[in-house]
Scaffold this motif. Structure first.
Motif, PDB file in Angstrom:
ATOM      1  N   GLU A 155     -13.780   3.593 -14.041  1.00 56.21           N
ATOM      2  CA  GLU A 155     -12.976   4.691 -13.487  1.00 56.21           C
ATOM      3  C   GLU A 155     -12.692   4.496 -11.999  1.00 56.21           C
ATOM      4  N   GLU A 158      -9.909   0.697 -10.827  1.00 57.37           N
ATOM      5  CA  GLU A 158      -8.445   0.675 -10.654  1.00 57.37           C
ATOM      6  C   GLU A 158      -8.056   0.999  -9.215  1.00 57.37           C
ATOM      7  N   GLU A 159      -8.722   1.975  -8.610  1.00 54.24           N
ATOM      8  CA  GLU A 159      -8.420   2.302  -7.224  1.00 54.24           C
ATOM      9  C   GLU A 159      -8.800   1.164  -6.283  1.00 54.24           C
TER      10      GLU A 159
END
Length: 315
Positions: A155, A158-159
């Motif tokens: 989670e 991706e950032e």
């Protein structure tokens, strides 16, 4: 004869001629003056004034040429000197003016050379710091993000990947700026390779089609002249991208007898009657440093042409 003496002599000749006409001519003045006598004196006065004006105008004509030269001269566009015509102080004044322009051009050239040399040194320093300091720091950040991303939960990964891409884009931009500040290709591979790299970069970053042609067996140029040619091409391409709204650019490097000619043309809106900006004046200053000829003007029906002619190193 001095200017004062010439004007005094011209007026004296006219007055002596008029006095001789009055003394030895048949005309006399009655008391009271007759109408015919008044007309004759008026006509004579008119002739005197016209003759005096014509003679003074001829004598002061070189000053008019000097005045026009003083109002139109541009130290960035050297032209032929005024011919020291005239007599006395007029010829001396024109000669002094020519000597003054020679000194001003020499002093401006020396000042411009020092300023541009300092500018190039500062460009190299900034480019080196961008490459060594900022570039290495961003590379370290990029590696750290990669290591953290590999160890992060999905989670967050991706950032972190997005942050890596942003950092990588920033690093590429820093390297591009450093290359423009200090053209390492020019020093390592020569002028033609540097111009190819420059035009390839313009094509990749814009929608402009760049056509280029380079003559084979170009005569050698010294390092300073090569840098001038590169900077003029760089400034010309930058001006075209920013202001011309062009879709095509043609860059040519041609061999001429004992010279090399750089020609840059585009199909943009042209320069029209707009005054020259800092970019064009900077190109003129660089051209003067190596004794080159620079011309900036319209290219046919539309567009702009930049033409630089430099002497080969063997001359």
């Amino acid at each position: 004869m001095s200017l004062f003496g010439r004007i005094f002599l011209l007026n004296a000749l006219v007055l002596v001629a008029a006095a001789n006409v009055l003394v030895f001519g048949p005309a006399t003045v009655s008391t009271p003056a007759l109408l015919r006598e008044v007309l004759v004196l008026t006509a004579g006065l008119g002739v005197m004034l016209i003759a005096n004006a014509v003679l003074i105008r001829i004598g002061l004509a070189p000053l008019g040429r000097l005045t026009r030269a003083m109002t139109t001269i541009d130290l960035l566009k050297p032209g032929p000197r005024l011919v020291a015509k005239g007599h006395g102080e007029i010829a001396e004044l024109i000669t002094t003016f020519n000597s003054m322009i020679d000194r001003l051009e020499a002093e401006r050239g020396h000042s411009a050379a020092m300023a541009l040399s300092a500018q190039e040194s500062e460009r190299r320093r900034i480019a080196q710091e961008l490459h060594d300091e900022v570039g290495q720091s961003l590379t370290a950040v990029l590696l750290s993000l990669k290591r953290v991303s590999d160890q992060s939960p999905p989670e967050v990964r991706e950032e972190l990947v997005q942050a890596q891409e942003t950092t990588r884009s920033t690093l590429d931009e820093i390297r591009r700026i450093a290359r423009r500040l200090r053209p390492g290709v020019l020093e390592e591979l020569g002028l033609v390779s540097a111009l190819k790299s420059l035009t390839t970069e313009i094509s990749a970053q814009t929608d402009i089609t760049v056509r280029r042609s380079f003559d084979k067996n170009l005569p050698p140029l010294d390092a300073e002249t090569e840098l001038v040619v590169y900077r003029v091409a760089q400034e010309g391409l930058t001006n075209t991208v920013r202001h011309a709204a062009a879709t095509e650019i043609e860059l040519c490097l041609k061999r001429r007898p004992s010279h090399v000619e750089l020609r840059l043309t585009d199909n943009g809106r042209g320069i029209g009657s707009s005054p020259e900006g800092a970019g064009i004046r900077g190109m003129r200053e660089r051209a003067l440093l190596v004794g080159a000829e620079l011309g900036v003007g319209p290219a046919g029906a539309r567009g702009t042409e930049v033409r630089l002619v430099v002497k080969a190193a063997s001359e």
